[in-house]
Design an enzyme around this catalytic site. Structure first.
Site: not given
Ligand code: FMN
Length: 311
Positions: A21, A69, A134, A137, A172, A198, A224, A250
């Protein structure tokens, strides 16, 4: 024959790799960059009842090992989602999960109730795979993590939403708790069909010239590669605490990361930040996973789930 498909909560995904997401918009934004129908699924950007612009700029900052972010749940709102995004998503050829957010419980209920009504009007082949609640957040003043930080408020919210939505309900979770197992059990007890974890972790970066934090909210959500070990530990702990399935998120960048999350107990994974560096990364991970399975003589994804050998 290698079987990449994964089955959980009565659902089958063609492979365990999905998009996280907030990192793939509502699917259409990334559809020219990777073949969505070759992924296991996608999780949409958060949908709230009202349209939200999110936080002001700067709201993204790259750091050495990840991304900060503070987008703040920017989205077009429920009406625009249903009218402009949902018809395309129903025909996009992959499993679609809608991420739902809000400031108060009534917001979550309003989104879920409306989607329940829309589902009733949709032919079976275009139906949503499920919703992702969610409650984690870190970038909004109200709602979000305030529901997900303690078992009581979260269970109450999940229970209320459960009464509005009859399809699959994933919750989540945030890693910002002392015992993720307790949160996982609370969600399960309140009627969740699965868990996703996560969400991002609070982080900060400071510009030395201006001495200002590099995102407008001062601290923001860190994602990241740096968060992968944290995420793995949380997935492992949550998966051991409940009998509902877990989706791992994650810092996943490569096929071998997917394998680690499966071994820790995840039935599927979501790819987030890695897609920003390379939009088709998730698709390549499916090939990398398959290559690894061939090399290791593993015939099905399902035999990897939870197969870690803890000390
Ligand atoms: C730019 C951005 C926007 C995100 N927006 C949402 C969101 O709207 N809802 C949500 O549940 N998670 C959101 N996330 C979290 C991601 O879905 C994910 O849980 C988190 O980035 C960890 O995964 P990653 O390390 O692969 O990015 C967002 C992450 C990023 C980087």
């Amino acid at each position: 024959m290698i079987r990449l498909s994964t089955r959980f909560a009565g659902l089958e995904l063609r492979n365990p790799v999905t998009l996280a997401s907030g990192t793939c918009g509502f699917g259409r934004e990334v559809a020219d960059l990777l073949p969505l129908q070759e992924l296991g699924g996608l999780f949409t950007k958060a949908v709230t009842p009202e349209a939200r612009l999110g936080n002001a700029m700067p709201r993204l900052a790259e750091t050495g090992h990840g991304l900060l972010n503070s987008i703040g749940l920017a989205n077009p709102g429920l009406d625009a989602f249903v009218e402009e995004k949902l018809p395309w998503l129903r025909a996009c050829g992959t499993r679609v999960f809608v991420n739902v957010a809000g400031r108060v419980a009534e917001d979550y209920e309003a989104v879920c109730l409306r989607l329940e009504q829309e589902e009733a009007l949709s032919p079976p082949f275009g139906r949503l795979a499920g919703l992702e609640l969610n409650v984690s957040c870190p970038n909004v003043k109200e709602g979000g993590i305030s529901f997900g930080a303690r078992p009581g408020p979260m269970a109450e919210l999940v229970g209320r939403v459960r009464r509005c939505w009859s399809g699959l309900l994933f919750v989540k979770l945030t890693p910002q708790v002392s015992d993720v197992g307790e949160m996982a059990r609370a969600a399960e007890g309140a009627g969740a069909d699965g868990l996703c974890l996560i969400n991002t972790i609070p982080g900060m970066s400071i510009d030395l010239k201006t001495r200002r934090p590099r995102t407008i909210t001062n601290t923001s959500g860190y994602s990241g590669p740096a968060i992968k070990p944290v995420a793995l530990a949380q997935v492992w702990q949550a998966a051991r605490a409940v009998s509902i399935p877990v989706v791992g998120i994650g810092g996943i960048q490569h096929g071998h990361d997917v394998v680690e999350f499966l071994l820790a107990g995840a039935h599927a994974v979501q790819v987030g930040t890695a897609s920003f560096a390379e939009p088709a990364r998730a698709r390549f991970m499916v090939d990398e996973l398959q290559e690894w399975m061939v090399k290791e003589g593993v015939e099905s994804v399902e035999e990897l789930v939870g197969a870690v050998r803890p000390w």
